[in-house]
Design an enzyme around this catalytic site. Structure first.
Site, PDB file in Angstrom:
ATOM      1  N   LYS A  14      74.088  12.137 -58.689  1.00 50.76           N
ATOM      2  CA  LYS A  14      73.242  13.018 -59.514  1.00 50.76           C
ATOM      3  C   LYS A  14      71.795  12.553 -59.424  1.00 50.76           C
ATOM      4  CE  LYS A  14      72.475   9.846 -62.968  1.00 50.76           C
ATOM      5  NZ  LYS A  14      71.172   9.197 -63.206  1.00 50.76           N
ATOM      6  N   PRO A 107      74.474   4.462 -53.070  1.00 53.36           N
ATOM      7  CA  PRO A 107      74.098   3.063 -53.327  1.00 53.36           C
ATOM      8  C   PRO A 107      74.228   2.716 -54.816  1.00 53.36           C
ATOM      9  CG  PRO A 107      72.408   4.175 -52.018  1.00 53.36           C
ATOM     10  CD  PRO A 107      73.355   5.231 -52.503  1.00 53.36           C
ATOM     11  N   GLY A 111      70.353   4.558 -59.827  1.00 56.98           N
ATOM     12  CA  GLY A 111      70.041   5.691 -60.711  1.00 56.98           C
ATOM     13  C   GLY A 111      70.647   6.994 -60.239  1.00 56.98           C
ATOM     14  N   GLY A 113      74.007   7.566 -60.371  1.00 53.20           N
ATOM     15  CA  GLY A 113      75.272   7.822 -61.092  1.00 53.20           C
ATOM     16  C   GLY A 113      76.511   7.549 -60.264  1.00 53.20           C
ATOM     17  N   GLY A 114      76.408   6.722 -59.243  1.00 55.05           N
ATOM     18  CA  GLY A 114      77.547   6.487 -58.345  1.00 55.05           C
ATOM     19  C   GLY A 114      78.787   6.018 -59.090  1.00 55.05           C
ATOM     20  N   GLY A 115      78.650   4.985 -59.913  1.00 56.93           N
ATOM     21  CA  GLY A 115      79.801   4.455 -60.654  1.00 56.93           C
ATOM     22  C   GLY A 115      80.347   5.458 -61.652  1.00 56.93           C
ATOM     23  N   SER A 116      79.463   6.233 -62.270  1.00 55.45           N
ATOM     24  CA  SER A 116      79.890   7.210 -63.283  1.00 55.45           C
ATOM     25  C   SER A 116      80.654   8.367 -62.646  1.00 55.45           C
ATOM     26  CB  SER A 116      78.676   7.772 -64.024  1.00 55.45           C
ATOM     27  OG  SER A 116      77.913   6.744 -64.589  1.00 55.45           O
ATOM     28  N   ASP A 149      76.827   8.325 -68.504  1.00 50.75           N
ATOM     29  CA  ASP A 149      76.687   9.473 -67.604  1.00 50.75           C
ATOM     30  C   ASP A 149      78.017  10.084 -67.172  1.00 50.75           C
ATOM     31  OD1 ASP A 149      73.960   9.216 -67.572  1.00 50.75           O
ATOM     32  OD2 ASP A 149      73.888   8.135 -65.662  1.00 50.75           O
TER      33      ASP A 149
HETATM   34  O1  C5P Z   1      76.731   3.389 -70.316  1.00 51.85           O
HETATM   35  P1  C5P Z   1      76.088   2.794 -69.117  1.00 51.85           P
HETATM   36  O2  C5P Z   1      76.925   1.788 -68.413  1.00 51.85           O
HETATM   37  O3  C5P Z   1      75.511   3.824 -68.225  1.00 51.85           O
HETATM   38  O4  C5P Z   1      74.811   1.996 -69.717  1.00 51.85           O
HETATM   39  C1  C5P Z   1      74.387   0.740 -69.235  1.00 51.85           C
HETATM   40  C2  C5P Z   1      73.329   0.169 -70.187  1.00 51.85           C
HETATM   41  O5  C5P Z   1      72.159   0.979 -70.189  1.00 51.85           O
HETATM   42  C3  C5P Z   1      73.733   0.096 -71.649  1.00 51.85           C
HETATM   43  O6  C5P Z   1      74.432  -1.091 -71.931  1.00 51.85           O
HETATM   44  C4  C5P Z   1      72.383   0.136 -72.364  1.00 51.85           C
HETATM   45  O7  C5P Z   1      71.755  -1.117 -72.318  1.00 51.85           O
HETATM   46  C5  C5P Z   1      71.583   1.048 -71.477  1.00 51.85           C
HETATM   47  N1  C5P Z   1      71.615   2.468 -71.942  1.00 51.85           N
HETATM   48  C6  C5P Z   1      70.919   2.818 -73.089  1.00 51.85           C
HETATM   49  N2  C5P Z   1      70.949   4.120 -73.520  1.00 51.85           N
HETATM   50  C7  C5P Z   1      71.631   5.053 -72.838  1.00 51.85           C
HETATM   51  C8  C5P Z   1      72.335   4.724 -71.651  1.00 51.85           C
HETATM   52  C9  C5P Z   1      72.314   3.403 -71.248  1.00 51.85           C
HETATM   53  O8  C5P Z   1      70.273   1.960 -73.728  1.00 51.85           O
HETATM   54  N3  C5P Z   1      71.632   6.313 -73.277  1.00 51.85           N
END
Ligand code: C5P
Length: 310
Positions: A14, A107, A111, A113-116, A149
């Site tokens: 994404k 990669p 940013g 969203g690969g893992g998501s 994500d």
């Molecule tokens: O949920 P995800 O693994 O994508 O988020 C990783 C880190 O990014 C979270 O632990 C948090 O520190 C930060 N984050 C945030 N607010 C969001 C998404 C992510 O602070 N809406």
């Protein structure tokens, strides 16, 4: 017994066309609003049911790097484990094991969203391979726990574009057909740790991002979309990862000021009406970056999910 059927699907990447931070929550996450678009470029995920209980994952492909775990730290494994646990609770018996193979093209820490995307697709593939269906509400709740994500990739509709709010898990799909833009993607060597970029928000400037582009965005030309593309996370990412500040200067100095950072970075993207323009711009910027000593992990053009490849 005949070999169990293999289930396969693409897990798309994404980009964030627009992103605003609304505030910091007590749990450390940030409330935000973002307009995301799924791309017709992604990872390839395959799974087979196996006799041995548990979930295994093998990794290959051009973006299979050492920082991507294959144990229960990987969202594919966690998503699949939760499907097995749900089916175990429902049936009272041990479900079959699952053997996943993940061909990484997206990669990591970019940013994109690969893992998501992998997590959302793994959940559906695990259900298919085990013959279960947890239901939309359960899948969404579980994906929201796995990552901010992930729900977008579960909910995204035919237009490929949606507004995501909350921490990203409240998804409003934009109705329509996928936009015709060609997206130039430049993924610098620098990796962006998402928590570190969000952590830098407190010490970075705010961008005047305005209001989220609505569903009409799908019809815009690239020239009309570019002024609407904005992200509050860019100043934070530039503060957290100094190499990105050098990229910003290069893009601004070389007539590519419309490029924006996707999510918490490090991917820069630009939108174009014609695939040829996007391809030429990727080649030009790749050359200029090389001259400036800035390396790239990936440089390519992608279209919106559902459109023919660029
Ligand atoms: O949920 P995800 O693994 O994508 O988020 C990783 C880190 O990014 C979270 O632990 C948090 O520190 C930060 N984050 C945030 N607010 C969001 C998404 C992510 O602070 N809406």
């Amino acid at each position: 017994m005949s070999e169990p059927r293999e289930f396969a699907a693409q897990a798309p990447a994404k980009i964030n066309l627009w992103l605003a931070i609304r505030g910091r929550r007590d749990d450390g996450y940030h409330d935000l609003a973002t307009v995301m678009m799924a791309l017709g470029f992604g990872d390839e995920l395959r799974v087979r049911a196996v006799d041995a209980p548990g979930v295994t994952l093998t990794l290959q492909g051009p973006a299979a790097t050492a920082d991507i775990p294959v144990d229960s730290r990987n969202l594919v494994v966690r998503a699949a484990e939760s499907v097995r646990a749900r089916l175990r609770d429902a049936s009272g018996s041990e479900p079959a094991g699952l053997a996943f193979s993940l061909e990484k093209h997206v990669p990591s820490q970019a940013g994109l969203g690969g893992g998501s995307g992998d997590a959302a697709i793994a959940l559906r593939l695990a259900e298919a391979a085990l013959g279960g269906d947890g239901g939309d509400a359960w899948r969404r709740a579980r994906l929201a726990e796995l990552g901010a994500d992930c729900v977008f990739f579960h909910d995204v509709g035919p237009s490929a574009v949606a507004l995501c709010e909350g921490i990203g898990e409240r998804v409003t799909v934009y109705p329509g057909s996928p936009p015709a833009w060609s997206v130039a993607l430049l993924v610098p060597e620098a990796r962006c740790p998402t928590p570190g970029v969000f952590g830098a928000l407190a010490r970075s400037a705010r961008v005047a991002v305005g209001e989220p582009p609505g569903p009409d965005v799908l019809e815009l030309s690239a020239a009309d979309l570019r002024p609407q593309m904005a992200t509050d996370l860019e100043p934070a990412a530039l503060a957290a990862v100094p190499e990105l500040a050098r990229w910003r200067a290069l893009l601004d100095d070389r007539g590519a000021g419309h490029f924006r950072l996707s999510g918490s970075g490090s991917t820069w993207f630009g939108v174009f009406d014609e695939p040829g323009e996007a391809i030429a711009e990727v080649a030009r910027l790749e050359r200029l970056a090389g001259e400036a000593g800035l390396g790239l992990r990936l440089a390519r053009v992608a279209s919106a999910l559902g459109n023919p490849p660029a």
